[in-house]
Design an enzyme around this catalytic site. Structure first.
Site, mmCIF file in Angstrom:
data_model
loop_
_atom_site.group_PDB
_atom_site.id
_atom_site.type_symbol
_atom_site.label_atom_id
_atom_site.label_comp_id
_atom_site.label_asym_id
_atom_site.label_seq_id
_atom_site.Cartn_x
_atom_site.Cartn_y
_atom_site.Cartn_z
ATOM 1 N N GLN A 223 40.246 40.791 36.112
ATOM 2 C CA GLN A 223 40.717 39.881 37.155
ATOM 3 C C GLN A 223 42.152 39.428 36.890
ATOM 4 O OE1 GLN A 223 39.268 38.938 39.970
ATOM 5 N NE2 GLN A 223 40.809 37.439 40.584
ATOM 6 N N GLU A 224 42.451 39.138 35.633
ATOM 7 C CA GLU A 224 43.756 38.570 35.293
ATOM 8 C C GLU A 224 44.878 39.604 35.361
ATOM 9 O OE1 GLU A 224 44.678 35.601 34.772
ATOM 10 O OE2 GLU A 224 42.873 34.437 34.376
ATOM 11 N N SER A 225 44.662 40.778 34.801
ATOM 12 C CA SER A 225 45.770 41.723 34.638
ATOM 13 C C SER A 225 45.456 43.140 35.084
ATOM 14 C CB SER A 225 46.188 41.770 33.159
ATOM 15 O OG SER A 225 45.175 42.388 32.369
ATOM 16 N N TYR A 309 38.367 33.059 42.239
ATOM 17 C CA TYR A 309 38.471 33.543 40.862
ATOM 18 C C TYR A 309 37.099 33.501 40.182
ATOM 19 C CZ TYR A 309 40.060 33.748 35.982
ATOM 20 O OH TYR A 309 40.242 34.093 34.661
#
Length: 321
Positions: A223-225, A309
């Site tokens: 999700q982040e990167s 998120y």
């Protein structure tokens, strides 16, 4: 990003900056403002939390620490154990000695941590508080629950810190540390991820070390990167787990672009956030929006980005498991 998202982002940043500034102080200088921004969530969602990676104390440890002050005189406004304590001064001191900073006033302390539904679910170390006066907004008396229907309190002028029966149903019951034996980490780390998952060996190793599910770490990284160890967000979050510089420093991560360090630091942060808030959903919300936002809203903040998120990460975690 929609107008709604932008508005939510502005409100989020404002609330976090307000919480980062100590009571009675201003963060108007460029230095203070920059330092505060370093702890605000970026567009990919990772915040600087100041987490050190230490495991939170148990409720029994809170009670043991509180007992040290039995017999100390009550002093209104007191925060010095050499002179005396008031009710919130006692609570603040006990938790501070265990490495947890709480607000000074009982009304604010009664909003810290997570809500406990009833005294039937209360555990030693929980805070219990009452709103006894219409002149005040929120709790005006607070104590530490020690179990078996009893509490430790700094009562009022003329009396000493003491153990008494809980006199009535509290208006607030808050859990600051995990219940003993509940929500603790470090035993089973959770489901392994597929060997074909990028950095699967790092997620598995961190899971076994810190007790955070490997599937959760993998989902956060995706999700982040998008599993990109060289990713940099517009706000400056870095690496595989998108750690802000201030967050990385607090975690002892010297190079956020090093996947080994990034995964290790993120695992420790998620471990501590899970222990603090008692659930994976709230830990993810705090990872994205900051612990202050979770405390303020007593749950997942109403920020569209944060809500997406949490949903996305949990969905990916389930799929990976």
């Amino acid at each position: 990003m929609s107008v709604t998202d932008v508005t939510a982002r502005i409100q989020q940043i404002q609330s976090q900056l307000a919480m980062l500034a100590p009571a009675g102080t201003s963060s108007s200088s460029a230095t203070d403002f920059a330092a505060a921004l370093d702890g605000v969530t970026d567009s990919t969602g990772t915040t600087g939390t100041g987490t050190t990676g230490d495991i939170l104390p148990s409720g029994k440890a809170v009670v043991t620490e509180a007992r040290k002050y039995l017999g100390l005189p009550y002093v209104w406004g007191g925060t010095d154990p050499d002179k005396g304590l008031d009710c919130s001064g006692l609570v603040q001191l006990v938790y501070k000695n265990l490495g947890i900073d709480l607000p000074r006033l009982s009304a604010d302390q009664a909003k810290a941590g997570t809500k406990v539904a009833s005294m039937a679910e209360a555990q030693p170390g929980d805070l219990i508080a009452w709103d006894n006066s219409s002149r005040n907004n929120g709790a005006d008396h607070i104590a530490i629950y020690i179990g078996d229907g009893k509490m430790i309190e700094a009562p009022r002028t003329g009396l000493n810190v003491r153990i008494v029966d809980v006199p009535s149903t509290p208006d607030y019951i808050r859990r600051i540390v995990p219940a003993d034996g509940v929500g603790a980490v470090g035993a089973a780390g959770g489901a392994r991820v597929s060997a074909s998952t990028p950095y699967a060996n790092l997620f598995t190793a961190a899971s076994e070390k810190y007790g955070v599910p490997a599937a959760l770490l993998s989902a956060v990284a995706k999700q982040e990167s998008g599993y990109n160890p060289k990713a940099v967000s517009p706000a400056g979050a870095q690496g595989l787990m998108q750690l802000m510089p201030g967050t990385a420093k607090g975690l002892g991560v010297t190079d956020s672009f090093d996947p080994n360090q990034a995964v290790d630091g993120a695992a420790r942060m998620l471990r501590d956030l899970t222990n603090r808030f008692g659930s994976t959903s709230l830990a993810l919300a705090a990872y994205n929006a900051g612990p202050g936002a979770v405390i303020k809203y007593d749950g997942i903040p109403p920020y569209p980005e944060t809500q997406r998120y949490v949903r996305n990460v949990l969905s990916m975690m389930k799929a990976a498991s």
